[in-house]
Design a protein around this motif. Sequence first.
Motif, short mmCIF file in Angstrom:
data_model
loop_
_atom_site.label_atom_id
_atom_site.label_comp_id
_atom_site.label_asym_id
_atom_site.label_seq_id
_atom_site.Cartn_x
_atom_site.Cartn_y
_atom_site.Cartn_z
N THR A 49 0.84 -1.19 0.00
CA THR A 49 0.00 0.00 0.00
C THR A 49 0.87 1.24 0.00
N GLU A 50 0.27 2.33 -0.38
CA GLU A 50 0.99 3.60 -0.39
C GLU A 50 1.55 3.86 1.00
N GLY A 51 2.84 4.02 1.09
CA GLY A 51 3.50 4.24 2.37
C GLY A 51 3.89 2.96 3.08
N GLY A 52 3.47 1.80 2.55
CA GLY A 52 3.84 0.51 3.14
C GLY A 52 5.13 0.00 2.53
N PHE A 53 5.06 -0.39 1.26
CA PHE A 53 6.25 -0.84 0.54
C PHE A 53 6.11 -0.42 -0.90
N PRO A 54 6.89 0.51 -1.40
CA PRO A 54 7.99 1.18 -0.72
C PRO A 54 7.47 2.12 0.36
N SER A 55 8.27 2.27 1.39
CA SER A 55 7.82 3.03 2.55
C SER A 55 7.83 4.53 2.30
N ALA A 105 16.11 4.81 -4.69
CA ALA A 105 16.80 3.78 -5.47
C ALA A 105 16.98 2.51 -4.65
N GLU A 106 17.28 2.66 -3.36
CA GLU A 106 17.43 1.50 -2.47
C GLU A 106 16.10 0.76 -2.32
N GLU A 107 15.01 1.51 -2.18
CA GLU A 107 13.68 0.88 -2.09
C GLU A 107 13.37 0.11 -3.37
N HIS A 108 13.75 0.65 -4.53
CA HIS A 108 13.51 -0.06 -5.79
C HIS A 108 14.37 -1.32 -5.90
N ARG A 109 15.59 -1.26 -5.39
CA ARG A 109 16.42 -2.47 -5.37
C ARG A 109 15.80 -3.54 -4.48
N ARG A 120 7.44 -19.96 -8.72
CA ARG A 120 6.21 -20.25 -9.46
C ARG A 120 5.10 -19.23 -9.25
N ARG A 121 4.93 -18.76 -8.03
CA ARG A 121 3.79 -17.89 -7.76
C ARG A 121 4.19 -16.77 -6.81
N LEU A 122 3.80 -15.57 -7.17
CA LEU A 122 3.99 -14.40 -6.33
C LEU A 122 2.62 -13.85 -6.00
N VAL A 123 2.32 -13.71 -4.71
CA VAL A 123 1.03 -13.18 -4.27
C VAL A 123 1.31 -11.86 -3.57
N VAL A 124 0.70 -10.80 -4.07
CA VAL A 124 0.87 -9.48 -3.46
C VAL A 124 -0.47 -9.00 -2.95
N THR A 125 -0.47 -8.31 -1.83
CA THR A 125 -1.71 -7.82 -1.24
C THR A 125 -1.59 -6.35 -0.88
N SER A 126 -2.74 -5.74 -0.74
CA SER A 126 -2.80 -4.34 -0.37
C SER A 126 -4.15 -4.09 0.30
N LYS A 136 -8.15 6.94 2.90
CA LYS A 136 -7.70 5.76 2.16
C LYS A 136 -6.25 5.91 1.70
N ARG A 137 -5.61 4.77 1.52
CA ARG A 137 -4.21 4.75 1.12
C ARG A 137 -4.06 4.34 -0.34
N GLY A 138 -4.57 3.18 -0.69
CA GLY A 138 -4.47 2.72 -2.06
C GLY A 138 -3.19 1.96 -2.35
N PRO A 139 -3.07 1.49 -3.60
CA PRO A 139 -1.92 0.66 -3.97
C PRO A 139 -0.63 1.48 -4.05
N SER A 140 0.47 0.81 -3.71
CA SER A 140 1.77 1.45 -3.85
C SER A 140 2.20 1.37 -5.31
N GLU A 141 3.27 2.06 -5.62
CA GLU A 141 3.78 2.00 -7.00
C GLU A 141 4.20 0.58 -7.36
N PHE A 142 4.67 -0.22 -6.38
CA PHE A 142 5.05 -1.59 -6.67
C PHE A 142 3.84 -2.44 -7.05
N LEU A 143 2.73 -2.25 -6.34
CA LEU A 143 1.52 -3.00 -6.67
C LEU A 143 0.99 -2.58 -8.03
N ALA A 144 1.07 -1.30 -8.34
CA ALA A 144 0.63 -0.82 -9.65
C ALA A 144 1.46 -1.45 -10.77
N VAL A 145 2.74 -1.60 -10.55
CA VAL A 145 3.60 -2.24 -11.55
C VAL A 145 3.21 -3.71 -11.70
#
Length: 192
Positions: A49-55, A105-109, A120-126, A136-145
Amino acid sequence: SFLAYLRAADEHQGGLDSTAPSSADSVKLLTVHKAKGLEWDVVYLPDLTEGGFPSGNARDVWTRQPQVLPFPLRGDAPDFPAVATWRGNQGLKQFVTQVKEQDAAEEHRLGYVAFTRAKRRLVVTSHWWGPTQKTKRGPSEFLAVAHTFCAEGRGSVAHWETEPEDALNPALEDVRHHVWPAPPDAGAELER
């Protein structure tokens, strides 16, 4: 006492125990830093979530926090913005901007490490609402990607919740209070 602890650990344990995950068939809970170089069939990444990861949290900088070791004195000093490149208020602003860019840049790494641990499987949640958040917070940029990646046919989305219309968290209206510790159950006391 710390040195005595290290001596005892060296003598009786063969050194300090590493907290690396074992190969046993079990659930592993790790930070992304600890997961570097490892792989699993299924990986769960919660709270994208926004502010979660990346923080988005900036690290403490020695120019503002006196307890932080100045970059030039660190062993990894070449990895940080150089002090010699800034002078005065304008230079300090430039320095702070460079540190923020480095943090991003470190958060992106770390995001790359997190997303590439699954075989095999990656499960992401928000989530849109935290338990105590008013807005409301909403999805982080990582979840959007990840969502875009799946929408392009390279994965699947089990559920994507659209942005709620509520401006405030509706769960805050349904406040439940619980007594802790719970009062003793009279019936259970009689059964003893």
